[in-house]
Write a protein that holds these residues in place. Structure first.
Motif, PDB file in Angstrom:
ATOM      1  N   ALA A  29       0.837  -1.194   0.000  1.00 24.67           N
ATOM      2  CA  ALA A  29       0.000   0.000   0.000  1.00 24.67           C
ATOM      3  C   ALA A  29       0.871   1.244   0.000  1.00 24.67           C
ATOM      4  N   THR A  30       0.461   2.258  -0.760  1.00 20.85           N
ATOM      5  CA  THR A  30       1.265   3.464  -0.882  1.00 20.85           C
ATOM      6  C   THR A  30       1.559   4.068   0.488  1.00 20.85           C
ATOM      7  N   GLU A  31       0.512   4.241   1.296  1.00 17.61           N
ATOM      8  CA  GLU A  31       0.714   4.923   2.563  1.00 17.61           C
ATOM      9  C   GLU A  31       1.384   4.038   3.603  1.00 17.61           C
ATOM     10  N   ASN A  32       1.314   2.733   3.425  1.00 16.11           N
ATOM     11  CA  ASN A  32       1.945   1.832   4.376  1.00 16.11           C
ATOM     12  C   ASN A  32       3.401   1.553   4.047  1.00 16.11           C
ATOM     13  N   SER A  33       3.848   1.910   2.846  1.00 17.58           N
ATOM     14  CA  SER A  33       5.217   1.555   2.470  1.00 17.58           C
ATOM     15  C   SER A  33       6.020   2.718   1.912  1.00 17.58           C
ATOM     16  N   GLN A  34       5.371   3.773   1.465  1.00 18.22           N
ATOM     17  CA  GLN A  34       6.099   4.920   0.930  1.00 18.22           C
ATOM     18  C   GLN A  34       6.429   5.883   2.050  1.00 18.22           C
ATOM     19  N   VAL A  35       7.694   6.244   2.164  1.00 16.93           N
ATOM     20  CA  VAL A  35       8.115   7.139   3.233  1.00 16.93           C
ATOM     21  C   VAL A  35       8.732   8.398   2.621  1.00 16.93           C
ATOM     22  N   ASP A 201      -2.193  12.050  -6.556  1.00 14.51           N
ATOM     23  CA  ASP A 201      -3.611  11.849  -6.795  1.00 14.51           C
ATOM     24  C   ASP A 201      -3.958  10.502  -6.181  1.00 14.51           C
ATOM     25  N   SER A 202      -4.868  10.497  -5.217  1.00 15.13           N
ATOM     26  CA  SER A 202      -5.181   9.257  -4.515  1.00 15.13           C
ATOM     27  C   SER A 202      -5.762   8.182  -5.428  1.00 15.13           C
ATOM     28  N   ASN A 203      -6.231   8.560  -6.620  1.00 16.26           N
ATOM     29  CA  ASN A 203      -6.787   7.591  -7.564  1.00 16.26           C
ATOM     30  C   ASN A 203      -5.732   6.982  -8.477  1.00 16.26           C
ATOM     31  N   ARG A 204      -4.487   7.481  -8.391  1.00 15.86           N
ATOM     32  CA  ARG A 204      -3.419   6.940  -9.242  1.00 15.86           C
ATOM     33  C   ARG A 204      -2.704   5.806  -8.536  1.00 15.86           C
ATOM     34  N   ALA A 205      -2.192   4.866  -9.321  1.00 13.50           N
ATOM     35  CA  ALA A 205      -1.426   3.749  -8.756  1.00 13.50           C
ATOM     36  C   ALA A 205      -0.032   4.191  -8.346  1.00 13.50           C
ATOM     37  N   VAL A 206       0.549   5.169  -9.054  1.00 13.98           N
ATOM     38  CA  VAL A 206       1.918   5.616  -8.803  1.00 13.98           C
ATOM     39  C   VAL A 206       1.898   7.110  -8.553  1.00 13.98           C
ATOM     40  N   ASN A 207       2.580   7.537  -7.502  1.00 12.52           N
ATOM     41  CA  ASN A 207       2.623   8.952  -7.145  1.00 12.52           C
ATOM     42  C   ASN A 207       4.016   9.341  -6.686  1.00 12.52           C
ATOM     43  N   GLY A 209       4.617  12.114  -5.065  1.00 12.58           N
ATOM     44  CA  GLY A 209       4.337  12.636  -3.734  1.00 12.58           C
ATOM     45  C   GLY A 209       3.701  11.567  -2.863  1.00 12.58           C
ATOM     46  N   ALA A 210       3.878  11.704  -1.542  1.00 10.17           N
ATOM     47  CA  ALA A 210       3.364  10.687  -0.624  1.00 10.17           C
ATOM     48  C   ALA A 210       1.900  10.889  -0.287  1.00 10.17           C
ATOM     49  N   GLY A 211       1.392  12.120  -0.356  1.00  7.55           N
ATOM     50  CA  GLY A 211       0.001  12.344  -0.019  1.00  7.55           C
ATOM     51  C   GLY A 211      -0.238  13.755   0.463  1.00  7.55           C
ATOM     52  N   LYS A 212      -1.498  14.046   0.719  1.00  6.89           N
ATOM     53  CA  LYS A 212      -1.890  15.384   1.163  1.00  6.89           C
ATOM     54  C   LYS A 212      -1.798  15.486   2.686  1.00  6.89           C
ATOM     55  N   TYR A 213      -0.582  15.402   3.182  1.00  7.83           N
ATOM     56  CA  TYR A 213      -0.350  15.542   4.618  1.00  7.83           C
ATOM     57  C   TYR A 213       1.057  16.093   4.835  1.00  7.83           C
ATOM     58  N   TRP A 214       1.301  16.573   6.058  1.00  9.32           N
ATOM     59  CA  TRP A 214       2.589  17.140   6.423  1.00  9.32           C
ATOM     60  C   TRP A 214       3.366  16.135   7.262  1.00  9.32           C
ATOM     61  N   THR A 215       4.696  16.226   7.168  1.00 10.45           N
ATOM     62  CA  THR A 215       5.582  15.405   7.997  1.00 10.45           C
ATOM     63  C   THR A 215       6.549  16.324   8.736  1.00 10.45           C
ATOM     64  N   PHE A 216       6.660  16.129  10.050  1.00  9.33           N
ATOM     65  CA  PHE A 216       7.575  16.911  10.893  1.00  9.33           C
ATOM     66  C   PHE A 216       8.606  15.958  11.500  1.00  9.33           C
ATOM     67  N   LYS A 217       9.880  16.403  11.531  1.00  2.00           N
ATOM     68  CA  LYS A 217      10.966  15.502  11.903  1.00  2.00           C
ATOM     69  C   LYS A 217      11.983  16.184  12.814  1.00  2.00           C
ATOM     70  N   THR A 242       0.824  14.091   9.781  1.00  7.50           N
ATOM     71  CA  THR A 242      -0.576  14.463   9.948  1.00  7.50           C
ATOM     72  C   THR A 242      -1.440  13.541   9.080  1.00  7.50           C
ATOM     73  N   ARG A 243      -2.734  13.748   9.103  1.00  7.44           N
ATOM     74  CA  ARG A 243      -3.666  12.894   8.362  1.00  7.44           C
ATOM     75  C   ARG A 243      -3.730  13.305   6.893  1.00  7.44           C
ATOM     76  N   ASN A 244      -3.770  12.308   6.018  1.00  6.86           N
ATOM     77  CA  ASN A 244      -3.923  12.556   4.589  1.00  6.86           C
ATOM     78  C   ASN A 244      -5.364  13.014   4.322  1.00  6.86           C
ATOM     79  N   ASP A 245      -5.531  14.239   3.858  1.00  9.63           N
ATOM     80  CA  ASP A 245      -6.859  14.796   3.636  1.00  9.63           C
ATOM     81  C   ASP A 245      -7.641  14.029   2.572  1.00  9.63           C
TER      82      ASP A 245
END
Length: 342
Positions: A29-35, A201-207, A209-217, A242-245
């Motif tokens: 899954a994109t969100e479970n494996s893409q960092v 784009d959440s409807n695409r198989a390949v992206n 970008g990771a998603g519509k959310y922010w990452t703080f480190k 944060t949460r992917n909108d």
């Protein structure tokens, strides 16, 4: 086995098709494996003093994986129930290739904060990624030819729904830090973040970008050098998302740590080993998030050249992944040019 041919027609297989896509997506899954991490990007500069000035780094990365790994480190397998046929084993195979070009600017200022030097950096990855997935099963003997053809067609379609090629801007990383440098050691503390500026784009198989959310480190750099030419270095971040909108998924928290050990052959040449640790500690939540957590370790050789003027340097490294969980397993190659602009 008694087979009702009407139940294996395309209309009756609709639910099974949806299950195929869901099962394969859970395995990768994109969100479970893409960092959001440039895995293996830092190099000898971790343990090299950075004097005030503006530095330009241009990096090229090639990543290629031909194995998918599940929670146990094996090829992902699931069970697939087909109406009129029964429950069958489903194997998810795939390959991923990515070419990444990364321009990065680093500004080491003259400003002293708490006895350390203030610095900033920004990296803007440009990605071309190709995913190719296939789903296979073992059909029972005696199944009519038309049923076999229909099932194989749906398997192919489900794999194709997860495959594709896409190019574009990935999510940039922007960081600020305070750098304390001594003759034999270096420590830097800071914070980095990734805004959702990548092509997504959440409807695409390949992206890219990771998603519509922010990452703080939170960010840590630490190194130690010795007079005999040996040096070790570490750059570590801990990502909080944060949460992917678009999907309602909040990706879990994960550690990304790049490490290196180098030896100065002479004033210009360095050799050594480098690798990274990627470890997710909290599960993704919300939406269609799975319970799987990602993990990957890597190691490989490094060679670097630093010009006599100290104005530029180049390095090349190859790192092989192992102990991978819930991610593709492959090899990553970096070629980098570092140049001081002033």
């Amino acid at each position: 086995m008694s087979i009702d041919l009407l139940r294996v027609r395309p209309s009756a297989l609709a639910a099974a098709i949806a299950s195929l896509v869901t099962l394969a997506g859970t395995a990768h899954a994109t969100e479970n494996s893409q960092v959001r991490a440039l895995l293996g990007a830092p190099s000898y500069e971790i343990s090299t003093p950075q004097f005030p000035g503006v530095y330009l780094q241009t990096w090229y990365q090639h990543y290629e994986a031909d194995k998918l790994r599940d929670v146990d480190g094996n090829t992902p397998t699931r069970s697939l129930t087909i109406p009129g046929v029964g429950t069958l084993p489903l194997t998810v195979n795939g390959s991923i290739k990515a070419d990444v070009f990364v321009p990065r600017l680093t500004w080491v200022t003259e400003k002293i904060v708490m006895d350390g030097r203030l610095g900033f950096s920004a990296a803007f990855p440009l990605v071309k990624q190709t995913n190719d997935f296939t789903l296979t099963t073992v059909l029972p003997a005696g199944l009519p030819a038309n049923a076999v053809a229909q099932i194989n067609q749906q398997l192919s379609a489900a794999g194709g729904a997860l495959s594709g090629t896409r190019s574009g801007l990935a999510d940039p990383e922007i960081a600020a830090y305070i750098d304390w440098q001594q003759d034999e050691s270096r420590v830097a503390l800071g914070v980095a973040f990734n805004p959702p500026m990548g092509s997504y784009d959440s409807n695409r198989a390949v992206n890219p970008g990771a998603g519509k959310y922010w990452t703080f480190k939170p960010l840590l750099v630490a190194s130690r050098v010795w007079e005999n030419g040996f040096a070790v270095g570490l750059r570590a971040t801990y990502s909080i998302n944060t949460r992917n909108d678009d999907t309602g998924v909040r990706s879990g928290q994960y550690l990304h740590a790049d490490w290196s050990g180098t030896y100065n052959v002479n004033d210009q040449w360095k050799v050594g080993v480098q690798g990274y640790v990627l470890k997710q500690f909290t599960a993704d939540r919300g939406g269609d998030a799975g319970a799987n957590k990602v993990q990957a370790l890597s190691a490989g050789p490094l060679v670097a050249y630093l010009a006599e003027s100290g104005e530029w340097g180049v390095d090349f490294k190859v790192m092989k992944e192992f102990s991978v969980r819930n991610r593709p397993e492959g090899t990553i190659t970096w070629l980098r040019l570092n140049y001081r602009l002033n």
